[in-house]
Design an enzyme around this catalytic site. Structure first.
Site, PDB file in Angstrom:
ATOM      1  CB  SER C  11      30.773 -18.657  20.226  1.00  0.00           C
ATOM      2  OG  SER C  11      31.189 -17.830  19.142  1.00  0.00           O
ATOM      3  CG  HIS C  49      36.527  -6.936  21.057  1.00  0.00           C
ATOM      4  ND1 HIS C  49      35.354  -6.939  20.350  1.00  0.00           N
ATOM      5  CD2 HIS C  49      36.451  -7.979  21.912  1.00  0.00           C
ATOM      6  CE1 HIS C  49      34.598  -7.947  20.754  1.00  0.00           C
ATOM      7  NE2 HIS C  49      35.236  -8.579  21.707  1.00  0.00           N
ATOM      8  NE  ARG C  53      41.776  -4.430  16.641  1.00  0.00           N
ATOM      9  CZ  ARG C  53      40.603  -3.967  17.005  1.00  0.00           C
ATOM     10  NH1 ARG C  53      39.727  -4.753  17.596  1.00  0.00           N
ATOM     11  NH2 ARG C  53      40.260  -2.716  16.775  1.00  0.00           N
TER      12      ARG C  53
END
Lengths: 164, 164, 164
Positions: C11, C49, C53
């Site tokens: 999402s 991920h 980052r």
């Protein structure tokens, strides 16, 4: 006034609806439990819920004919919950049209009624045909009730977001 | 202008998108159906949808190359729906990057376009690997399209909540 | 300040939470990864991920005792994510009460903390008993954390909607 609370599993929709109906009630509101078929796990959940609502409600139980029982009440009625009622109606081979007709009649009643429905719409389409039918029916009923209600709240993580 | 409607199964997202595009269209809008593979149940759903939209739309059908067909239209286009298109693209072994590139090109087109996408994100992670891949892709495409659109609506129980 | 981001699979909740914590941090924020058990697919997701980052975070890893490690940090902490932590706690046979107690202690800490949780509530009730327990626990924890947080955001298609 008619009000709908919609939210996922353990979203806090029931608690939000209970808080809401207590606020709009002068006397003890009616807790209309729609549960019919129970296994041990469901029995545990129900017992927990009953304990949680303690002495603030008068509990009534009806699995199918909600209209009849609601029309007999004087106090505001909390219908907990429509998804279980849909399941009961399906099991007893009532059609969507029959469900919709009963709900349309309920909407004509004078009482303040608060409906709770489970949002089951945001997973992937289930492979199981019955589950698929249930998801469809639940969504159509949610749309119909939301359209007829004066206020609609979407409950996320215990927070009620008014969307109508 | 580009607009996205996102909502779960039977959330009313298609109806909301249809109402919306009729409002912003001077002439009959285009209903771009993305369905390709159909079984009997899907055929029934499609027939029902076609009946529901009656005479208000010109229907076009395209499973993969949405950009080409959209660029040929003069009227606003309703893409119904992106989730089925993603499924088609996956089946024909197109990558996420190809999907994203095609969508980026579509966003450059001058037409008013209304996209509909199914929200499949709020169940538990599916055990089936293909389903998991689909859920991921659908979510990434929803994010990309939402980012590019001028307006985004989340549809719950038939109620459109504007979130952008 | 304590903040919660809740949203479904892909999402955009993690990205939204990362953007948020960078804005409220003077120095590099802490990325507290809660992942413990990984297979190849998870390893891939985690690597992706981490790459995303890049250099903006100091990464810490802890599967169970989040309170201890958070209390040692000076910078704001991003807990990514509570759903995985719940899973770890369940696996190690910690009860809901233990989870709630640890979270209550975390809420007493002085740091700015941003929590991410997966919304798994809006599918049909899973047939698998463990999955059902997880869905229940995840929902109860989401409610508890939302209640204790100053701000809560529901993330849909990459769009953060503040609901508290």
């Amino acid at each position: 006034m008619k009000t709908l609370f919609i939210g996922g599993i353990k979203s806090g929709k029931s608690k939000a609806a209970e808080t809401y109906i207590k606020k709009i009630s002068d006397s003890k509101p009616i807790y209309l439990a729609t549960t019919e078929f129970i296994d041990d796990e469901m029995a545990l959940r129900i017992a927990k819920h009953k304990e949680m609502r303690s002495d603030s409600f008068i509990t009534q139980e009806e699995a199918l004919d909600l209209k009849e029982i609601i029309s007999l009440q004087k106090a505001p009625v909390l219908v907990e919950c429509l998804s279980v009622w849909i399941n009961n109606m399906l099991y007893h081979e009532h059609s969507y049209e029959e469900m919709q007709m009963q709900l349309a009649e309920i909407m004509q009643l004078k009482q303040n009624i608060v409906f709770v429905i489970n949002d089951v719409s945001c997973g992937i389409i289930p492979q199981n045909k019955l589950a698929r039918e249930f998801v469809d029916l639940n969504g159509k009923i949610a749309q119909f009730v939301a359209q007829e209600c004066d206020e609609v709240y979407n409950v996320i993580a215990g927070i009620s977001v008014q969307i109508k």
